[in-house]
Design an enzyme around this catalytic site. Structure first.
Site, short mmCIF file in Angstrom:
data_model
loop_
_atom_site.label_atom_id
_atom_site.label_comp_id
_atom_site.label_asym_id
_atom_site.label_seq_id
_atom_site.Cartn_x
_atom_site.Cartn_y
_atom_site.Cartn_z
N LYS A 229 0.85 -1.20 0.00
CA LYS A 229 0.00 0.00 0.00
C LYS A 229 0.89 1.25 0.00
CE LYS A 229 -1.66 1.62 4.03
NZ LYS A 229 -1.34 3.03 4.32
N ASN A 230 1.89 1.26 0.87
CA ASN A 230 2.67 2.49 1.07
C ASN A 230 3.69 2.75 -0.02
OD1 ASN A 230 1.15 2.90 3.29
ND2 ASN A 230 2.73 2.35 4.78
N CYS B 105 -4.95 7.54 9.40
CA CYS B 105 -5.10 7.01 10.76
C CYS B 105 -4.82 8.11 11.78
CB CYS B 105 -4.10 5.88 10.97
SG CYS B 105 -4.51 4.41 10.04
N ARG C 114 -0.42 14.82 13.13
CA ARG C 114 0.36 14.43 11.94
C ARG C 114 0.50 15.64 11.04
NH1 ARG C 114 -1.65 8.73 9.62
NH2 ARG C 114 0.48 8.66 8.81
N ASP D 58 4.73 0.53 12.11
CA ASP D 58 3.49 -0.07 11.58
C ASP D 58 3.33 -1.52 12.03
OD1 ASP D 58 3.61 1.64 8.36
OD2 ASP D 58 3.09 2.31 10.38
N ARG E 40 -8.49 -0.51 4.47
CA ARG E 40 -7.62 0.48 3.83
C ARG E 40 -6.27 -0.13 3.47
NH1 ARG E 40 -6.23 4.89 7.32
NH2 ARG E 40 -5.05 5.44 5.48
#
Ligand code: EPZ
Length: 419
Positions: free
Chosen positions: A22-23, A116, A121, A308, A400
């Protein structure tokens, strides 16, 4: 709203092909904007964040379509440079599109990203870097209006206060077509940044130093389309390894990225799991009861232990023999999953960035609600290890980042269904 029903207590056993990252996919989808041609992205995971990125691309005038884990993006006709607030709020990665739109058009209007809730952030490093590259940035009623003063960003030397992952991605996306050379000092060394740079080099960009803390980008006038394979998702890999360890099972992960998962594997080995890695495969066999991890588990930028993976390794250790101590150094509020684990019988004490996890003999099923992506995955792992039935709500968080998590778990013999 959908829920996951988990009937725990079954050992996970089997072989699982790991999903694409995903990232890595998200910044690469943004980077496709820079090519002005068609790009094909293979091994692209089917996730709600990926579909959010597609909505952003289509809203800009790109054409983005999916088939069998391949994304085809044609960015020839960019005719919009603003991302609606509603789309910005869907995920953190939406801010990454700012660098790409600026790199392609010299202007862009965005707003604060979502994602999230892991504490504050901010995007100050993204904004100050763009200003260093000659972009005028003003805020007006929540909108962030950006415009390259000379019509095009220029290279700059940028030293980051913290080895952020997203900030270098923003800088790289703007710098690959900027005038001159850009040097980033103190960049994060995450593999996903290397994957983004691999894609951009395939499109004709000139980038060196990715994977180290000093990255140099020489601006080019034009980039071209390409076909590129997204790297495996090392955090999804860590998650399925943790689930298997938590249930006393055994797994072969295929299409995995062994070297990039090493920081997690080295901690997992301390729990007594036997792990063998070869080529793109990771084999794990868990003991009857895990041992607590003697050394403090400190989350750090890569190649340190990944933040993570903190929640999912904690889910495996709540029934370990002994006490494990966590130190969360990346985000200031990343223990939101502990309340649910305690509701299932775990013994966890949190004090600011420290969490002390005292192993209990077993967990029991409970009705719990996912708080964020990796916290939700940790709850799923704990539910699989618990005796009895758990009901997990808020699973849109999990969707997600995990491709059809219940299918993957069922493939491994776990009892998990979506209702
Ligand atoms: C990326 O988020 C990942 N997300 C996160 O994964 C991951 O946890 C994080 O990097 C750290 O590895 C994506 O790649 C989409 P950062 P990012 O910039 O880029 C502070 C997941 O579960 N900071 O490295 O947002 C920030 O508040 C997600 O897949 C500033 O202060 O993370 C944090 O404390 C969760 N100012 C620290 O730096 C800024 O301008 C690290 O953030 C930017 C960041």
């Amino acid at each position: 709203m959908q829920k996951l029903i988990v009937n725990g207590g079954k050992r996970l056993r089997g072989e699982l092909k790991l999903q694409g990252s995903k990232n890595s996919s998200l910044p690469i989808m943004a980077a496709a904007i820079l090519c002005g041609e068609e790009c094909r992205l293979d091994n692209c995971p089917e996730l709600t964040d990926i579909y959010s990125a597609a909505r952003i691309l289509n809203g800009l005038g790109c054409k983005c379509r999916f088939s069998d884990n391949t994304a085809v993006i044609d960015s020839a006709d960019i005719n919009v440079t603003e991302i609606p607030e509603k789309l910005m709020r869907e995920m953190r990665s939406s801010i990454i599109f700012m660098g790409a739109i600026l790199g392609r058009t010299g202007e862009c209007t965005v707003s604060m990203p979502g994602g999230c809730e892991l504490g504050s952030r901010p995007i100050d490093m993204h904004i100050s870097a763009m200003r260093r590259m000659g972009v005028d940035i003003r805020e007006n009623h929540g909108k962030i209006i950006c415009r390259a003063v000379s019509g095009k960003a220029h290279g700059a030397k940028i030293s980051l206060q913290f080895p952020s992952v997203g900030a270098p991605e923003t800088i790289i996306l703007c710098a690959v077509t900027a005038d001159g050379e850009t040097v980033i000092n103190n960049a994060a060394r995450e593999p996903e940044i290397c994957d983004l740079c691999g894609f951009l080099r395939a499109c004709g960009a000139e980038i060196s130093g990715d994977g180290e803390s000093r990255i140099v980008i020489k601006g080019k006038n034009r980039l071209h389309g390409c076909e590129y394979r997204i790297m495996p998702d090392r955090i999804a890999g860590a998650t399925y390894l943790a689930m298997t360890a938590a249930t006393g099972g055994e797994i072969i992960l295929t299409d995995a990225c062994v070297a990039e998962t090493e920081p997690f594997i080295s901690v997992l080995e301390q729990t007594g799991c036997s792990i063998i890695t070869y080529d793109d495969r990771i084999y794990l066999r868990s003991g009857s009861r895990l041992r607590a991890v003697r050394d403090r588990i400190r989350t750090m930028p890569h190649p340190g232990f990944p933040t993570d993976a903190q929640a999912v390794i904690m889910a495996a250790l709540v029934t370990a023999d002994g006490t494990s101590v966590f130190e969360e150094n990346i985000f200031d509020c990343r223990y939101r999953h502990t309340d649910a684990l305690v509701k299932m019988g775990a013994d966890i004490q949190v004090l600011r960035k420290i969490a002390v996890v005292k192993g209990v003999p077993e967990l029991h099923g409970a009705n719990i609600e996912a708080t964020d992506l990796r916290g939700g995955a940790a709850m799923a792992a704990a539910a699989l290890a618990a005796e009895g039935v758990s009901e997990i709500s808020g699973i849109f968080h999990i969707d997600r980042g995990y491709e059809k998590i219940e299918n993957a778990v069922r493939l491994l013999g776990g009892d998990m269904r979506r209702v």
